[in-house]
Scaffold this active site. Structure first.
Site, PDB file in Angstrom:
ATOM      1  N   GLU A  37       1.029  -1.291   0.111  1.00 33.92           N
ATOM      2  CA  GLU A  37       0.012  -0.258   0.086  1.00 33.92           C
ATOM      3  C   GLU A  37       0.874   1.074   0.210  1.00 33.92           C
ATOM      4  O   GLU A  37       0.360   2.396  -0.356  1.00 33.92           O
ATOM      5  CB  GLU A  37      -0.810  -0.180   1.725  1.00 33.92           C
ATOM      6  CG  GLU A  37      -1.586  -0.927   1.258  1.00 33.92           C
ATOM      7  CD  GLU A  37      -2.558  -0.800   0.102  1.00 33.92           C
ATOM      8  OE1 GLU A  37      -2.950   0.903  -0.410  1.00 33.92           O
ATOM      9  OE2 GLU A  37      -3.515  -1.885  -0.454  1.00 33.92           O
ATOM     10  N   TYR A  82       9.739   9.499  -3.935  1.00 33.11           N
ATOM     11  CA  TYR A  82       8.734  10.235  -2.332  1.00 33.11           C
ATOM     12  C   TYR A  82       9.910   9.692  -1.865  1.00 33.11           C
ATOM     13  O   TYR A  82       9.204   8.817  -1.011  1.00 33.11           O
ATOM     14  CB  TYR A  82       7.877  10.081  -2.811  1.00 33.11           C
ATOM     15  CG  TYR A  82       6.799  10.708  -3.917  1.00 33.11           C
ATOM     16  CD1 TYR A  82       6.699  11.989  -3.174  1.00 33.11           C
ATOM     17  CD2 TYR A  82       5.827  10.048  -4.855  1.00 33.11           C
ATOM     18  CE1 TYR A  82       5.292  12.526  -4.218  1.00 33.11           C
ATOM     19  CE2 TYR A  82       5.826  11.073  -6.294  1.00 33.11           C
ATOM     20  CZ  TYR A  82       5.652  12.341  -5.769  1.00 33.11           C
ATOM     21  OH  TYR A  82       4.674  12.937  -6.580  1.00 33.11           O
ATOM     22  N   TYR A 120      -6.105   6.980   4.084  1.00 34.28           N
ATOM     23  CA  TYR A 120      -6.779   5.857   2.592  1.00 34.28           C
ATOM     24  C   TYR A 120      -5.580   4.767   3.614  1.00 34.28           C
ATOM     25  O   TYR A 120      -6.258   3.093   3.706  1.00 34.28           O
ATOM     26  CB  TYR A 120      -5.423   6.292   2.104  1.00 34.28           C
ATOM     27  CG  TYR A 120      -6.053   5.194   1.253  1.00 34.28           C
ATOM     28  CD1 TYR A 120      -6.920   5.042   0.357  1.00 34.28           C
ATOM     29  CD2 TYR A 120      -4.873   4.567   1.198  1.00 34.28           C
ATOM     30  CE1 TYR A 120      -6.552   3.873  -0.405  1.00 34.28           C
ATOM     31  CE2 TYR A 120      -3.809   3.825  -0.333  1.00 34.28           C
ATOM     32  CZ  TYR A 120      -5.027   2.735  -0.395  1.00 34.28           C
ATOM     33  OH  TYR A 120      -5.361   1.563  -1.392  1.00 34.28           O
ATOM     34  N   ASP A 138      -9.269   5.629  -1.854  1.00 32.82           N
ATOM     35  CA  ASP A 138      -7.954   6.682  -1.912  1.00 32.82           C
ATOM     36  C   ASP A 138      -9.215   7.595  -3.610  1.00 32.82           C
ATOM     37  O   ASP A 138      -9.771   7.692  -3.940  1.00 32.82           O
ATOM     38  CB  ASP A 138      -6.994   5.904  -2.968  1.00 32.82           C
ATOM     39  CG  ASP A 138      -7.403   4.647  -3.900  1.00 32.82           C
ATOM     40  OD1 ASP A 138      -8.819   4.078  -4.370  1.00 32.82           O
ATOM     41  OD2 ASP A 138      -6.685   4.198  -4.403  1.00 32.82           O
TER      42      ASP A 138
HETATM   43  N1  ADE Z   1      -3.644   0.669  -5.312  1.00 35.48           N
HETATM   44  C1  ADE Z   1      -4.082   0.742  -3.985  1.00 35.48           C
HETATM   45  N2  ADE Z   1      -3.838  -0.474  -2.946  1.00 35.48           N
HETATM   46  C2  ADE Z   1      -4.054  -1.010  -4.243  1.00 35.48           C
HETATM   47  C3  ADE Z   1      -4.686  -2.621  -4.078  1.00 35.48           C
HETATM   48  N3  ADE Z   1      -4.598  -3.345  -3.095  1.00 35.48           N
HETATM   49  N4  ADE Z   1      -4.701  -3.634  -5.619  1.00 35.48           N
HETATM   50  C4  ADE Z   1      -3.878  -3.067  -6.408  1.00 35.48           C
HETATM   51  N5  ADE Z   1      -4.486  -1.956  -6.321  1.00 35.48           N
HETATM   52  C5  ADE Z   1      -4.069  -0.534  -5.272  1.00 35.48           C
END
Ligand code: ADE
Length: 346
Positions: A37, A82, A120, A138
């Protein structure tokens, strides 16, 4: 109640048949979900995959991350951008080891209090790894929901994120909160796509989506335009001496803090300026060659760079840089992507 069943049931049904096979979906290990994540916060799924696998191999547990050497961590993160994300990961890993016995806490507020974990991410880890009933809203989810409900609130505002989070909770099934959140993200990433036309004929919500029914897809979601990025011009010096190359460590504050770079000046320099710079660095006799141009886009700034390649007969010492072997740029020093274009020509 009827609508509640329809929305979550049809979404989960769609997800069960259409979800992508992704490395962080192999199991529910909270550590893996957390790392994925964080990597996915600013980076596309396809770009994250190889980094994720390499990271897991290098640092398979929270204990490995808590004690990893900073330079090694930066090298593992090199190219993802980042970089504070990686520093925060290490700081949070230390907290997890010291305060939670090496286990990520199965508690939304405790997750939220860890460095680098915002609403998030706490929602995503909480729901996916621990099946907590919490939203994970998100950019993908905001787009889907703004269209579903025909909501023209500005999705860049925190207020909108919170309101949408509260509203979607009414539809969250008790038994599968993690899949429900991931399905929303997946729908936004693969059907209700961020750029270009959404694939509405493949959407499980085509019969209930207000934007689709009222032809508002192009108007939603609403985002206030961001300020234009500031442009910074730079002259980048590729100082080489045989197999050696000069690099400089950036300061420990600000953009790309603590990472390595080729020596550079914050301005566009003409031939006269370059001659002067070389004289100041005791290399007026060296041969120079233009080394191409590079542009790198950060969130708030753009770098427009011009390279100058300077071949030296001896590695002239300076407090502004150190000499290393070119091949050490491969696996020892973390050089951000902004400089990749210049590294390639060495
Ligand atoms: N973008 C953010 N979290 C995600 C997830 N768990 N699977 C796919 N895309 C993502």
């Amino acid at each position: 109640m009827e609508q509640r069943y329809d929305l979550s049931g049809s979404l989960l049904h769609w997800y069960d048949y259409n979800k992508r096979i992704l490395p962080w979906r192999e199991n529910k290990d909270p550590y893996r979900i957390w790392i994925s994540e964080i990597m996915l916060q600013q980076t596309r799924v396809e770009a994250v995959k190889p980094y994720f696998d390499r990271f897991m191999e290098a640092l398979p547990t929270v204990y490995d991350l808590a004690k990893v050497d900073e330079d090694r961590l930066m090298k593992l993160w090199e190219g993802l951008g980042y970089y504070n994300r990686a520093r925060n990961l290490k700081a949070a890993a230390q907290t997890i080891v010291e305060e939670y016995g090496g286990q990520l806490p199965a508690d939304y507020d405790k997750l939220l209090s860890l460095k680098g974990i915002g609403m998030y991410t706490a929602g995503a880890i909480g729901s996916i790894a621990f099946e907590l009933q919490v939203p994970a809203v998100d950019g993908n989810v905001l787009r889907v929901l703004a269209r579903l409900w025909g909501d023209d609130s500005d999705i860049l505002k925190d207020k909108t994120k919170k309101a949408m989070g509260r509203r979607i909770m009414e539809f969250m099934p008790e038994d599968r909160p993690g899949d429900f959140n991931q399905a929303l993200i997946e729908l936004g990433a693969t059907v209700c796509v961020p750029n270009g036309q959404p694939l509405c004929d493949q959407c499980p919500w085509d019969t209930v989506c207000k934007a689709y029914k009222e032809d508002l897809i192009d108007q939603l979601p609403v985002k206030t335009p961001k300020k234009a990025r500031r442009i910074e011009r730079k002259t980048v010096f590729l100082l080489e001496c045989g197999e050696q190359i000069a690099i400089h460590k950036r300061g420990d504050k600000g953009l790309l803090a603590g990472l390595w770079e080729f020596p550079n000046e914050d301005k566009k320099m003409d031939a006269e300026d370059i001659k002067e710079w070389m004289a100041e660095h005791y290399m007026e006799d060296a041969k120079t060659k233009a080394a191409g141009k590079g542009k790198h886009i950060f969130s708030h700034v753009e770098w427009h760079m011009e390279g100058v390649r300077i071949s030296l007969k001896t590695p002239i010492q300076s407090e502004n840089y150190v000499w290393v072997l070119k091949k050490e740029l491969e696996n020892t020093y973390a050089l951000p992507s902004a400089f990749e274009i210049f590294r390639k020509i060495l």
